[in-house]
Design an enzyme around this catalytic site. Sequence first.
Site, PDB file in Angstrom:
ATOM      1  N   GLU A  20      -3.647  -5.864   3.217  1.00  0.00           N
ATOM      2  CA  GLU A  20      -2.276  -6.151   2.788  1.00  0.00           C
ATOM      3  C   GLU A  20      -1.339  -5.892   3.960  1.00  0.00           C
ATOM      4  O   GLU A  20      -1.413  -4.844   4.606  1.00  0.00           O
ATOM      5  CB  GLU A  20      -1.896  -5.256   1.605  1.00  0.00           C
ATOM      6  CG  GLU A  20      -0.497  -5.537   1.063  1.00  0.00           C
ATOM      7  CD  GLU A  20      -0.277  -4.895  -0.279  1.00  0.00           C
ATOM      8  OE1 GLU A  20      -1.090  -5.167  -1.202  1.00  0.00           O
ATOM      9  OE2 GLU A  20       0.677  -4.118  -0.419  1.00  0.00           O
ATOM     10  N   ARG A  44       6.137  -6.203 -10.965  1.00  0.00           N
ATOM     11  CA  ARG A  44       7.528  -6.035 -11.383  1.00  0.00           C
ATOM     12  C   ARG A  44       8.430  -5.825 -10.183  1.00  0.00           C
ATOM     13  O   ARG A  44       9.522  -6.380 -10.095  1.00  0.00           O
ATOM     14  CB  ARG A  44       7.666  -4.848 -12.343  1.00  0.00           C
ATOM     15  CG  ARG A  44       9.046  -4.762 -12.987  1.00  0.00           C
ATOM     16  CD  ARG A  44       9.352  -3.411 -13.550  1.00  0.00           C
ATOM     17  NE  ARG A  44       9.506  -2.399 -12.503  1.00  0.00           N
ATOM     18  CZ  ARG A  44       9.846  -1.134 -12.737  1.00  0.00           C
ATOM     19  NH1 ARG A  44      10.038  -0.724 -13.972  1.00  0.00           N
ATOM     20  NH2 ARG A  44       9.980  -0.282 -11.735  1.00  0.00           N
ATOM     21  N   GLY A  45       7.971  -5.004  -9.246  1.00  0.00           N
ATOM     22  CA  GLY A  45       8.790  -4.678  -8.086  1.00  0.00           C
ATOM     23  C   GLY A  45       9.585  -3.405  -8.307  1.00  0.00           C
ATOM     24  O   GLY A  45       9.704  -2.899  -9.427  1.00  0.00           O
ATOM     25  N   GLN A  53      -2.908   1.006  -6.728  1.00  0.00           N
ATOM     26  CA  GLN A  53      -2.129   1.702  -5.715  1.00  0.00           C
ATOM     27  C   GLN A  53      -3.060   2.630  -4.953  1.00  0.00           C
ATOM     28  O   GLN A  53      -4.176   2.948  -5.407  1.00  0.00           O
ATOM     29  CB  GLN A  53      -1.005   2.499  -6.396  1.00  0.00           C
ATOM     30  CG  GLN A  53      -0.085   3.269  -5.481  1.00  0.00           C
ATOM     31  CD  GLN A  53       0.547   2.389  -4.423  1.00  0.00           C
ATOM     32  OE1 GLN A  53      -0.029   2.225  -3.357  1.00  0.00           O
ATOM     33  NE2 GLN A  53       1.708   1.825  -4.702  1.00  0.00           N
ATOM     34  N   ALA A 109       6.031  -7.014 -15.592  1.00  0.00           N
ATOM     35  CA  ALA A 109       5.041  -7.856 -14.927  1.00  0.00           C
ATOM     36  C   ALA A 109       4.255  -8.720 -15.905  1.00  0.00           C
ATOM     37  O   ALA A 109       3.857  -9.839 -15.571  1.00  0.00           O
ATOM     38  CB  ALA A 109       4.081  -6.992 -14.106  1.00  0.00           C
TER      39      ALA A 109
END
Length: 308
Positions: free
Chosen positions: A18, A124-125, A200, A144
Amino acid sequence: MKISDIIKNSKGTYPSLEIVPPVNGITRDELLTSIKPFMEFSPRYINVTCHRDEVEFHPLPDGTFSRHIVKKRVSEVAVCAAIKSAYDIEVVPHIICGGATADQIEGELHDLKFLGINNVLALRGDSILGEKRFTPTAGGYAHANELVEGIRKFETKNGGDFCVGVGAYPEKHFEAANIETDIENLKKKVDAGADYIITQMFFDNQVFYDFEKRCREAGITVPILPGLKPLSTKKQIEVLPEAFSLDIPKELTDEVKKAGDDKEKVYTIGMEWCAQQCKDLIKHGVPAVHFYTMGKAKNIVGILKECF
């Protein structure tokens, strides 16, 4: 190729990466040069994060302030297009609810379809700076799972066939009341049409194994891919728990503290710890290990050399 097909057809654990879109002013060649060191390890795909536009307030002569929306980074769509044109690798742009209406997100999906990009990560952010809780954009999505539903509706209306990934928090999202509620919310995303999950970062593999077990018990059957980030500075033992609501094992923090101000030693400790995590995850047969590079190559490359 879809990420779901890559997972299904892979015979062993593979690495994925990423990256963060570069700030404005960075050239395409500079971007491609920064990720070139990873290519010798044949990562199956590169995720490209999405960042909300920032708000700046400029003083006016009358003492008031004018509000300005400022975009400081190259868009994830542009970065994905550049990578896809230069390397034989899949790209996964992130799409976030925050800062966009449903119509604007639909426009981005049209762009991705046009470019032949059929993998996305739906998130979602985060909240904007100064906002304690996430506030959805008027005409946008609040969660989300709604975004995943929106992507599936886009396919029905406009064609296209997206593989949709979603995020998860092995140690619970900081806004969730408990891990059980957080997993219930994760299942809503899967039920809405998500094909796989990326977690995460975490620093204790048992946290991931326990989380995966809870997810399976809750009826979540899609692949769950672990996300790792090597600790690289002493400051991160304070910053990461606060920023990402996670625990760092005492054994690791003790080693970092013993290293004192020796930055190179701290860097090595973080890299070695992450490499051991990676080896253990491979031993346990995870489909992939996803690395959060944060725009840095040296430590990730070292781990890839040791593990893949």
